[in-house]
Design a protein around this motif. Structure first.
Motif, short mmCIF file in Angstrom:
data_model
loop_
_atom_site.label_atom_id
_atom_site.label_comp_id
_atom_site.label_asym_id
_atom_site.label_seq_id
_atom_site.Cartn_x
_atom_site.Cartn_y
_atom_site.Cartn_z
N CYS A 73 2.09 12.86 7.70
CA CYS A 73 1.60 14.24 7.51
C CYS A 73 2.61 15.08 6.75
O CYS A 73 2.24 15.87 5.86
N PHE A 74 3.89 14.91 7.08
CA PHE A 74 4.92 15.62 6.32
C PHE A 74 4.92 15.18 4.86
O PHE A 74 5.10 16.00 3.96
N GLN A 75 4.73 13.89 4.62
CA GLN A 75 4.68 13.41 3.25
C GLN A 75 3.50 14.02 2.49
O GLN A 75 3.60 14.29 1.30
N ASN A 81 6.75 13.52 -5.04
CA ASN A 81 6.39 12.10 -5.06
C ASN A 81 6.25 11.40 -3.70
O ASN A 81 6.73 10.29 -3.53
N ARG A 82 5.62 12.04 -2.75
CA ARG A 82 5.29 11.44 -1.46
C ARG A 82 3.84 11.78 -1.16
O ARG A 82 3.35 12.84 -1.55
N HIS A 83 3.16 10.90 -0.45
CA HIS A 83 1.76 11.18 -0.13
C HIS A 83 1.36 10.46 1.16
O HIS A 83 2.00 9.50 1.57
N PHE A 84 0.31 10.97 1.79
CA PHE A 84 -0.23 10.38 3.01
C PHE A 84 -0.94 9.09 2.64
O PHE A 84 -1.69 9.04 1.67
N ASP A 85 -0.69 8.03 3.42
CA ASP A 85 -1.31 6.73 3.14
C ASP A 85 -1.65 6.04 4.47
O ASP A 85 -0.74 5.70 5.23
N LEU A 86 -2.93 5.86 4.73
CA LEU A 86 -3.34 5.19 5.97
C LEU A 86 -2.87 3.75 6.03
O LEU A 86 -2.64 3.21 7.12
N THR A 87 -2.68 3.12 4.88
CA THR A 87 -2.16 1.76 4.86
C THR A 87 -0.73 1.73 5.41
O THR A 87 -0.34 0.80 6.11
N ASP A 88 0.05 2.78 5.12
CA ASP A 88 1.40 2.88 5.69
C ASP A 88 1.33 2.95 7.21
O ASP A 88 2.11 2.31 7.92
N VAL A 89 0.39 3.74 7.72
CA VAL A 89 0.21 3.87 9.17
C VAL A 89 -0.12 2.50 9.77
O VAL A 89 0.43 2.11 10.81
N PHE A 90 -1.00 1.76 9.11
CA PHE A 90 -1.37 0.43 9.58
C PHE A 90 -0.14 -0.48 9.65
O PHE A 90 0.08 -1.17 10.65
N PHE A 91 0.68 -0.50 8.60
CA PHE A 91 1.86 -1.35 8.60
C PHE A 91 2.92 -0.86 9.58
O PHE A 91 3.66 -1.66 10.15
N ASN A 92 2.99 0.46 9.80
CA ASN A 92 3.88 0.99 10.84
C ASN A 92 3.47 0.41 12.20
O ASN A 92 4.32 -0.06 12.98
N LEU A 93 2.18 0.46 12.49
CA LEU A 93 1.67 -0.05 13.77
C LEU A 93 1.88 -1.56 13.90
O LEU A 93 2.27 -2.05 14.97
N CYS A 94 1.63 -2.29 12.83
CA CYS A 94 1.83 -3.74 12.87
C CYS A 94 3.30 -4.07 13.13
O CYS A 94 3.62 -4.95 13.93
N GLY A 95 4.19 -3.36 12.45
CA GLY A 95 5.62 -3.57 12.67
C GLY A 95 6.02 -3.22 14.10
O GLY A 95 6.77 -3.94 14.75
N GLY A 96 5.50 -2.10 14.59
CA GLY A 96 5.79 -1.69 15.96
C GLY A 96 5.30 -2.72 16.97
O GLY A 96 6.00 -3.07 17.93
#
Length: 112
Positions: A73-75, A81-96
């Protein structure tokens, strides 16, 4: 925790277009690794400060999710040059989840 602050700093610092285009590693892999370590660090913290129960695993998983969403959300609102990306959220969760699974196995083996 210092690691959490480091992830926040790296996730929010401005990137030049050259850095983004020339990166030899996918940013999704970076998200996955950062959040795997994030989960491990927090589970180690809970393990040394309290008896580790299922609740702690859930707290860490929710922390990974909430922290990742806050960063995204901050991005979104950042002017560079930063943006919200649901794919990032997915990989964050997978890593977690991987970090939680690894620590669950380590704690079980250590206990046996």
């Amino acid at each position: 925790m210092l690691y959490t602050l480091g992830v926040a700093f790296l996730s929010l610092m401005p990137l030049s277009d050259e850095v983004v285009e020339e990166s030899p590693v996918s940013d999704k892999f970076v998200h996955f690794v950062f959040y795997t370590i994030f989960a491990i660090v927090w589970l180690l913290y809970f393990q040394t400060n309290e008896r580790l129960k299922v609740k702690k695993y859930l707290k860490v998983f929710l922390s990974v999710f909430v922290f990742g969403m806050i960063i995204e959300c901050f991005q979104y609102i950042m002017p560079y040059n930063r943006h919200f990306d649901l794919t990032d959220v997915f990989f964050n969760l997978c890593g977690g989840l991987l970090g939680i699974l690894l620590m669950f196995i380590v704690f079980k083996v250590k206990k046996a």
